[in-house]
Design a protein around this motif. Structure first.
Motif, mmCIF file in Angstrom:
data_model
loop_
_atom_site.group_PDB
_atom_site.id
_atom_site.type_symbol
_atom_site.label_atom_id
_atom_site.label_comp_id
_atom_site.label_asym_id
_atom_site.label_seq_id
_atom_site.Cartn_x
_atom_site.Cartn_y
_atom_site.Cartn_z
ATOM 1 N N ILE A 100 0.843 -1.201 0.000
ATOM 2 C CA ILE A 100 0.000 0.000 0.000
ATOM 3 C C ILE A 100 0.876 1.249 0.000
ATOM 4 O O ILE A 100 2.036 1.216 0.414
ATOM 5 C CB ILE A 100 -0.941 0.031 1.229
ATOM 6 N N LYS A 103 -2.469 7.586 -0.924
ATOM 7 C CA LYS A 103 -2.888 8.082 -2.242
ATOM 8 C C LYS A 103 -2.305 9.472 -2.448
ATOM 9 O O LYS A 103 -2.548 10.388 -1.673
ATOM 10 C CB LYS A 103 -4.408 8.121 -2.313
ATOM 11 N N ARG A 240 -6.508 7.413 2.773
ATOM 12 C CA ARG A 240 -6.666 7.296 1.327
ATOM 13 C C ARG A 240 -5.417 6.617 0.797
ATOM 14 O O ARG A 240 -4.317 7.193 0.850
ATOM 15 C CB ARG A 240 -6.866 8.671 0.678
ATOM 16 N N TYR A 241 -5.594 5.385 0.312
ATOM 17 C CA TYR A 241 -4.441 4.581 -0.087
ATOM 18 C C TYR A 241 -4.665 3.992 -1.473
ATOM 19 O O TYR A 241 -5.795 3.695 -1.870
ATOM 20 C CB TYR A 241 -4.218 3.422 0.897
ATOM 21 N N ASP A 242 -3.559 3.812 -2.164
ATOM 22 C CA ASP A 242 -3.522 2.985 -3.368
ATOM 23 C C ASP A 242 -2.988 1.614 -2.974
ATOM 24 O O ASP A 242 -2.030 1.507 -2.200
ATOM 25 C CB ASP A 242 -2.609 3.608 -4.429
ATOM 26 N N VAL A 258 -1.627 -1.310 -9.823
ATOM 27 C CA VAL A 258 -2.680 -0.843 -8.922
ATOM 28 C C VAL A 258 -3.873 -1.795 -9.048
ATOM 29 O O VAL A 258 -4.417 -1.977 -10.147
ATOM 30 C CB VAL A 258 -3.102 0.598 -9.240
ATOM 31 N N THR A 261 -8.128 0.613 -4.226
ATOM 32 C CA THR A 261 -7.921 1.830 -3.435
ATOM 33 C C THR A 261 -8.687 1.696 -2.132
ATOM 34 O O THR A 261 -9.575 0.833 -1.974
ATOM 35 C CB THR A 261 -8.425 3.075 -4.187
ATOM 36 N N TRP A 262 -8.323 2.576 -1.204
ATOM 37 C CA TRP A 262 -9.060 2.691 0.051
ATOM 38 C C TRP A 262 -9.361 4.166 0.294
ATOM 39 O O TRP A 262 -8.461 4.984 0.425
ATOM 40 C CB TRP A 262 -8.251 2.119 1.214
ATOM 41 N N THR A 263 -10.633 4.507 0.308
ATOM 42 C CA THR A 263 -11.077 5.849 0.664
ATOM 43 C C THR A 263 -12.335 5.671 1.502
ATOM 44 O O THR A 263 -13.459 5.669 0.977
ATOM 45 C CB THR A 263 -11.376 6.698 -0.584
ATOM 46 N N TYR A 267 -11.980 -0.681 -2.214
ATOM 47 C CA TYR A 267 -12.335 -0.976 -3.594
ATOM 48 C C TYR A 267 -11.203 -1.836 -4.158
ATOM 49 O O TYR A 267 -10.087 -1.351 -4.319
ATOM 50 C CB TYR A 267 -12.500 0.306 -4.414
#
Length: 597
Positions: A100, A103, A240-242, A258, A261-263, A267
């Protein structure tokens, strides 16, 4: 470093199978030891690493040395991110690793600002000169930091034009942090200074760190990348992560791809995930695999997702996920050991070899006895039959017939009626026989004892008297049976003890009449008394003249019978507790040998 294993895919979250620490100054072989420790729970394959780049590389190298390429599923923190240095030379070991990174967004204003910086307009940054030499590979005058540089800096170099330039990924967060502090100070200033411009005395004298922290947590603004900057009740900014996965493509090229994501919510594009050799199926990672049916979990202390599977043995069944319980006495575990089923009840069947042979011999005996009776009836008035004592002979033949006929009652399926007839006829046949023989030997003894004293015939030697004496003796046996009926009414029982084998699958319950061994001997006890008394009289009449040749065969019969009974009684009581008295034979579970059931 943590070794993770899910708990049978339940919604209780991630379960930690092991938690290992990497020493600050690891000794030689320390990372090989870590890999061996992880392999102690080999089914828990997911390893989450919170470590620096060097330690990540050394863990991957230790996995390769221990031939565990492709075994572990690595999950890296943002210290791994999308960096190349931890995986150089370890591509196959790191394949499929999930990492991770916060973002990030590029701030164009910072690029314009930084590209415009030079030695002349950025003197306030004391480290800028060192950056200049490093970036342009040159030396600034005699006191430069790079004495070995081949060229001298002119000061006219331009960032991004004469050197490569890429914005640092954390610039956005540094800028937002500075703006968050500025917004908090601005809020405090408005509150303390009541909107007056400039620095007020109240803010200088009574400043409180906790108050400033409360203002920081209350800020809300759009950050440098146009993303909202807020803090929750714990003082944390929204994550907020990729999410990346380290993949090896079909062309053997490696890349961080990628995959989600995490927001505030996850997802994840599962279809784009690739594991070893391009496999897209989701690998499993559990500390312990689910136990099979009929096995209980023995949980490892302190680790709820790790357990050992223990099979419920013997007559125990799986009562719950963690316990085995004993089935009731008349039941046994089912095939899956998830419950109990009744133990099969068996009895002696007519088609069993153990029944066919006695029935055949009994039929021969009944036919032979019937032939003798028919012969006696046909020649009833002949001198030979009359001389043999035909009345007593008929009684004796009746007793022999009953001894053969009781075989059919012993083999018949036990019920109240059959058990009642068994009690009546069990000792009645022998009672008939021994009563008749006793009356005969007693009559002979009294005749010769009276002949020694006088020529007058003794009393009660007529056929009618002999029959009366015989049936009087038989009535005592019947009276004892009726008393037995009153004290203990006949009924059937199922005996599980003798066939409760160690293997529950072969356990059987034997249906039989409720006749104890002692009751059995007591039922035959009166016949034994008649036999012993008859033997005594046979001994006393052994010297009678040859014309009374009945006495000697009767005596021989009684001697033999006594020997047989003296051997039978101790053997019977000595083996009464043996499990071999009733045993299943062959593949037919209803074929049971039970001589006294």
């Amino acid at each position: 470093m943590r070794r993770e294993g899910n708990r049978e895919r339940v919604l209780s979250g991630v379960c930690i199978a092991q938690s290992l620490k990497i020493p600050r100054e690891p000794r030689p072989g320390e990372f090989d030891k870590i890999i061996r420790r992880l392999l102690e729970t080999s089914n828990a394959r997911a390893v989450i690493m919170f470590a620096n780049e060097d330690d990540i590389r050394r863990v991957l190298d230790a996995a390769r040395r221990n031939n565990q390429t492709g075994h572990f599923l690595w999950v890296g923190s943002d210290s791994w991110g999308s960096k190349i240095s931890p995986v150089i030379g370890q591509e196959r070991v790191a394949e499929g690793a999930i990492t991770i990174l916060p973002k990030r967004a590029s701030v164009d204003a910072f690029d314009r600002y930084f590209r415009s910086r030079s030695l002349s307009n950025n003197r306030r940054n004391v480290w800028f000169a060192e950056f200049w030499e490093e970036n342009f590979n040159c030396k600034l005058g005699m006191h430069g930091k790079r004495p070995g540089s081949p060229k001298k800096c002119t000061g006219l170099e331009k960032v991004g034009r004469d050197s490569s330039y890429e914005q640092e990924g954390k610039v956005q967060f540094v800028m937002d942090a500075v703006y968050a502090m500025a917004h908090a100070l601005h809020r405090m200033h408005r509150q303390r200074c009541h909107g007056n411009p400039g620095f007020c005395q109240d803010m200088a004298d009574n400043i409180d760190g906790k108050e400033l922290l409360s203002h920081i947590r209350a800020v809300s603004f759009n950050g440098s990348a146009n993303t909202p900057v807020v803090f929750n009740e714990n003082g944390d900014a929204p994550g907020r992560y990729d999410i990346f996965q380290y993949q090896i493509t079909n062309r053997s090229t490696t890349e961080y791809r990628v995959i989600g994501t995490w927001t505030n919510k996850l997802y994840l594009n599962v279809d784009s995930m690739r594991w070893r050799r391009g496999d897209s199926s989701l690998p499993s990672s559990v500390c312990s695999v689910p136990c099979r049916t009929g096995e209980r979990k023995k949980v490892v202390k302190g680790v709820p997702c790790c357990w050992h599977c223990e099979r419920c043995e013997g007559y125990h069944y799986q009562a719950s996920e963690f316990t085995c319980e004993l089935c009731p006495y008349e039941m046994r575990p089912d095939a899956n050991r998830t419950g109990c089923v009744p133990i099969p009840i068996v009895k002696l069947e007519w088609h069993s070899p153990w029944a066919v042979i006695p029935v055949f011999l009994s039929m021969l005996g009944i036919v032979a006895t019937s032939c003798v009776v028919v012969t006696f009836v046909r020649y009833n008035d002949t001198p030979i039959v009359r001389a043999s004592g035909r009345e007593m002979s008929y009684v004796l033949l009746t007793g022999i017939f009953l001894c053969y006929a009781i075989t059919f009652l012993m083999i018949a399926a036990p019920d109240v009626g059959v058990c009642s007839f068994r009690r009546i006829f069990l000792g009645l046949g022998m009672c008939f026989s021994y009563a008749a023989l006793l009356t005969k030997t007693n009559r002979i003894h009294r005749i010769f004892e009276q002949g020694k004293k006088s020529v007058t015939a003794p009393r009660f030697i007529s056929p009618a008297s002999q029959l009366a004496i015989t049936f009087s003796l038989i009535s005592v046996q019947l009276l004892g049976v009726f008393v037995w009926f009153a004290v203990d009414p006949p009924h059937t029982v199922v005996d599980y003890g003798e066939q409760r084998t160690q293997d529950p699958a072969s356990a059987r319950g034997v249906l039989k009449c409720d006749i104890s061994d002692l009751s059995l001997i007591c039922s035959l006890g009166y016949s034994i008394l008649l036999m012993v008394t008859c033997t005594v009289y046979a001994i006393k009449t052994r010297g009678v003249p040859e014309t009374f040749n009945e006495a000697k065969p009767i005596g021989f019969t009684m001697y033999t019978t006594c020997i047989v009974w003296l051997a039978f009684i101790p053997i019977f009581f000595g083996t009464s507790q043996s499990a071999e008295r009733c045993s299943v034979h062959g593949a037919d579970p209803t074929s049971v040998f039970c001589p006294w059931c």
